[in-house]
Design a protein around this motif. Structure first.
Motif, short mmCIF file in Angstrom:
data_model
loop_
_atom_site.label_atom_id
_atom_site.label_comp_id
_atom_site.label_asym_id
_atom_site.label_seq_id
_atom_site.Cartn_x
_atom_site.Cartn_y
_atom_site.Cartn_z
N ALA A 213 -21.95 16.25 -31.36
CA ALA A 213 -20.51 16.57 -31.38
C ALA A 213 -20.23 18.07 -31.32
CB ALA A 213 -19.88 15.98 -32.64
N ASN A 214 -21.18 18.88 -31.81
CA ASN A 214 -20.95 20.31 -31.87
C ASN A 214 -19.60 20.63 -32.53
OD1 ASN A 214 -21.57 22.93 -31.48
ND2 ASN A 214 -21.01 23.00 -29.31
N PRO A 215 -19.47 20.26 -33.81
CA PRO A 215 -18.16 20.32 -34.48
C PRO A 215 -17.63 21.74 -34.66
CG PRO A 215 -19.90 19.77 -36.04
CD PRO A 215 -20.53 19.74 -34.70
N ARG A 216 -16.31 21.87 -34.60
CA ARG A 216 -15.67 23.16 -34.89
C ARG A 216 -15.63 23.41 -36.40
NH1 ARG A 216 -12.42 25.49 -31.51
NH2 ARG A 216 -13.10 27.26 -32.72
N GLU A 217 -15.54 22.31 -37.12
CA GLU A 217 -15.56 22.39 -38.59
C GLU A 217 -16.47 21.28 -39.10
OE1 GLU A 217 -13.89 24.48 -40.59
OE2 GLU A 217 -12.04 25.07 -39.58
N THR A 218 -17.30 21.61 -40.08
CA THR A 218 -18.05 20.58 -40.79
C THR A 218 -17.64 20.70 -42.25
OG1 THR A 218 -19.90 20.73 -39.25
CG2 THR A 218 -20.35 19.72 -41.38
N LEU A 219 -16.87 19.72 -42.69
CA LEU A 219 -16.33 19.78 -44.05
C LEU A 219 -17.10 18.86 -44.97
CD1 LEU A 219 -12.50 19.75 -43.23
CD2 LEU A 219 -13.97 21.73 -43.72
N LEU A 220 -17.57 19.44 -46.06
CA LEU A 220 -18.29 18.66 -47.05
C LEU A 220 -17.31 18.24 -48.14
CD1 LEU A 220 -20.90 17.65 -48.45
CD2 LEU A 220 -21.00 19.88 -49.57
N VAL A 221 -17.25 16.92 -48.36
CA VAL A 221 -16.36 16.40 -49.40
C VAL A 221 -17.19 16.12 -50.65
CG1 VAL A 221 -14.75 14.55 -49.99
CG2 VAL A 221 -14.91 15.35 -47.62
N VAL A 222 -16.80 16.74 -51.75
CA VAL A 222 -17.52 16.50 -53.01
C VAL A 222 -16.55 16.18 -54.14
CG1 VAL A 222 -19.63 17.82 -52.58
CG2 VAL A 222 -17.63 18.98 -53.44
N ASP A 223 -17.04 15.35 -55.03
CA ASP A 223 -16.25 14.95 -56.19
C ASP A 223 -16.23 16.10 -57.19
OD1 ASP A 223 -15.34 13.91 -58.57
OD2 ASP A 223 -16.36 11.99 -58.34
N GLY A 224 -15.07 16.67 -57.39
CA GLY A 224 -14.92 17.84 -58.26
C GLY A 224 -15.23 17.56 -59.72
N LEU A 225 -15.34 16.30 -60.07
CA LEU A 225 -15.61 15.96 -61.47
C LEU A 225 -17.10 15.89 -61.77
CD1 LEU A 225 -12.95 13.20 -62.27
CD2 LEU A 225 -12.88 15.64 -62.78
N THR A 226 -17.93 16.05 -60.73
CA THR A 226 -19.36 15.85 -60.96
C THR A 226 -20.09 17.14 -61.32
OG1 THR A 226 -19.78 15.96 -58.58
CG2 THR A 226 -19.54 13.77 -59.53
N GLY A 227 -19.37 18.21 -61.48
CA GLY A 227 -19.95 19.44 -62.02
C GLY A 227 -21.17 19.94 -61.28
N GLN A 228 -22.24 20.12 -62.01
CA GLN A 228 -23.45 20.71 -61.45
C GLN A 228 -24.01 19.87 -60.29
OE1 GLN A 228 -24.53 23.67 -61.94
NE2 GLN A 228 -26.20 23.34 -60.50
N ASP A 229 -23.86 18.54 -60.39
CA ASP A 229 -24.32 17.68 -59.30
C ASP A 229 -23.64 18.04 -57.99
OD1 ASP A 229 -26.15 16.22 -60.58
OD2 ASP A 229 -24.88 14.46 -60.95
N ALA A 230 -22.36 18.33 -58.09
CA ALA A 230 -21.59 18.68 -56.89
C ALA A 230 -22.19 19.92 -56.23
CB ALA A 230 -20.13 18.92 -57.26
N VAL A 231 -22.63 20.84 -57.05
CA VAL A 231 -23.21 22.08 -56.52
C VAL A 231 -24.54 21.80 -55.84
CG1 VAL A 231 -23.99 24.39 -57.09
CG2 VAL A 231 -22.06 23.40 -58.32
N ASN A 232 -25.35 20.93 -56.46
CA ASN A 232 -26.64 20.57 -55.84
C ASN A 232 -26.42 19.88 -54.50
OD1 ASN A 232 -27.85 21.59 -58.11
ND2 ASN A 232 -28.09 19.59 -59.09
N VAL A 233 -25.45 18.98 -54.47
CA VAL A 233 -25.13 18.26 -53.23
C VAL A 233 -24.72 19.26 -52.15
CG1 VAL A 233 -23.40 16.73 -52.17
CG2 VAL A 233 -24.52 16.05 -54.29
N ALA A 234 -23.88 20.20 -52.53
CA ALA A 234 -23.38 21.18 -51.56
C ALA A 234 -24.52 22.04 -51.02
CB ALA A 234 -22.31 22.04 -52.20
N THR A 235 -25.39 22.46 -51.91
CA THR A 235 -26.51 23.31 -51.49
C THR A 235 -27.37 22.57 -50.47
OG1 THR A 235 -26.53 24.28 -53.69
CG2 THR A 235 -28.47 24.66 -52.35
N GLU A 236 -27.65 21.32 -50.77
CA GLU A 236 -28.52 20.55 -49.89
C GLU A 236 -27.87 20.28 -48.53
OE1 GLU A 236 -31.97 17.28 -50.36
OE2 GLU A 236 -30.80 17.99 -52.05
#
Ligand code: GDP
Length: 297
Positions: A213-236
């Motif tokens: 697709a060669n996207p113009r935007e790649t948006l990562l959706v994360v649950d803001g209530l998951t705290g540190q897990d959300a950060v690990n998910v984002a990093t990966e």
């Protein structure tokens, strides 16, 4: 409930005599409170530590203005530094959708709010920017997820790519691209499959779709209530797929928003939108000031 940082600091400074400037000791005591408040707001320890260090440098020796108490002064320094760290994109709500049809790739774990956010953003693009949007679900293992996107599409008056059984995510992405070109769409949004955990297959699939697709935007959706897990998910996700921004969902919940600070500090990726409920209008572009206020309580 949480004791707000302002309250904490008022207590700390109550017994201090009025001085012209904050002494090193005053600042140290205050910063201990700041650190505890950040941790209670779900900011990760290393981020809280770095943050406090930055505030310390700024606070020591600062003149205390007559109108405020030292506690308020420190709160202001902390607030300004929070805004400074949280601020990412100049215009977080502006999606790059020139050169039609512009692909937007939506990634994230199952249950993060990815499909809901896809539809919310499609509605926004349609209503605020007059864009003609096509949405496609690539979640071939979960027919219910595909149908959910269709239902939302009908609800918000945005087209979805017809479901064809037996196609792979890459085939669907290609078909979406063709359909978007032929149908005169400005934007097409690809709602990738989610899993409960990040695994090799999930990443591989998202990477293949990204390459097609060669996207113009790649948006990562994360649950803001998951705290540190959300950060690990984002990093990966960012390491493996590369993301252009983050959408934090469930910010209407009880969480104190600390995940936003950790997310920004650790991944360096801008937070673009904040999800504030289940309704299709419950999304807004990210405001550093609002989250800073919330973290401070
Ligand atoms: P997906 O599996 O990542 O596609 O997640 P869904 O989009 O299906 O969302 C899972 C659930 O979370 C649904 O019930 C949504 O209505 C809900 N949801 C999504 N975003 C938000 C949000 O910002 N706030 C709240 N309170 N609920 C949300």
């Amino acid at each position: 409930m949480f004791e707000s940082l302002s309250d904490r600091l008022s207590g700390v400074f109550e017994r201090l005599t009025k001085q012209g400037a904050l002494s090193e000791d005053d600042v140290k005591t205050a910063l201990r409170e700041v650190r505890v408040a950040l941790l209670e707001a779900d900011v990760s320890l290393p981020v809280a530590r770095d943050f406090v260090k930055a505030v310390q440098d700024k606070a020591t020796g600062q003149a205390v203005t007559k109108s405020v108490t030292p506690g308020q002064q420190v709160v202001k320094i902390v607030h300004d530094e929070l805004v400074h760290v949280l601020t990412g994109d100049e215009d977080p709500g502006k999606l790059k959708v020139d050169n039609p049809p512009a692909p937007i790739l939506m990634v994230g774990l199952q249950g993060s709010g990815k499909t809901t956010t896809t539809a919310k953003l499609a509605k926004r693009l349609k209503e605020r920017e007059g864009k003609k949007v096509l949405m496609a679900s690539l979640d071939v293992n979960r027919p219910a997820a595909m149908e959910q996107l269709q239902i939302l599409g009908v609800q918000i008056g945005v087209d979805t790519l017809p479901i064809v059984k037996g196609e792979s995510p890459v085939q669907i992405a290609k078909r979406a691209k063709t359909q978007a070109s032929l149908g005169g769409y400005d934007v097409y949004m690809l709602d990738t499959a989610g899993r409960l955990h990040i695994d090799a297959e999930l990443i591989q699939q998202a990477a293949e779709v990204r390459d097609v697709a060669n996207p113009r935007e790649t948006l990562l959706v994360v649950d803001g209530l998951t705290g540190q897990d959300a950060v690990n998910v984002a990093t990966e996700f960012d390491d493996k797929i590369g993301v252009s921004g983050v959408v934090l969902t469930r910010m209407d919940g009880d969480g104190r928003g600390g995940a936003a600070l950790s997310m920004r500090a650790v991944t360096g990726k801008p937070i673009r939108f904040v999800g504030l409920g289940e309704k299709m209008d419950a999304i807004e572009e990210f405001h550093a000031e609002r989250i800073a206020g919330r973290i401070l309580g």
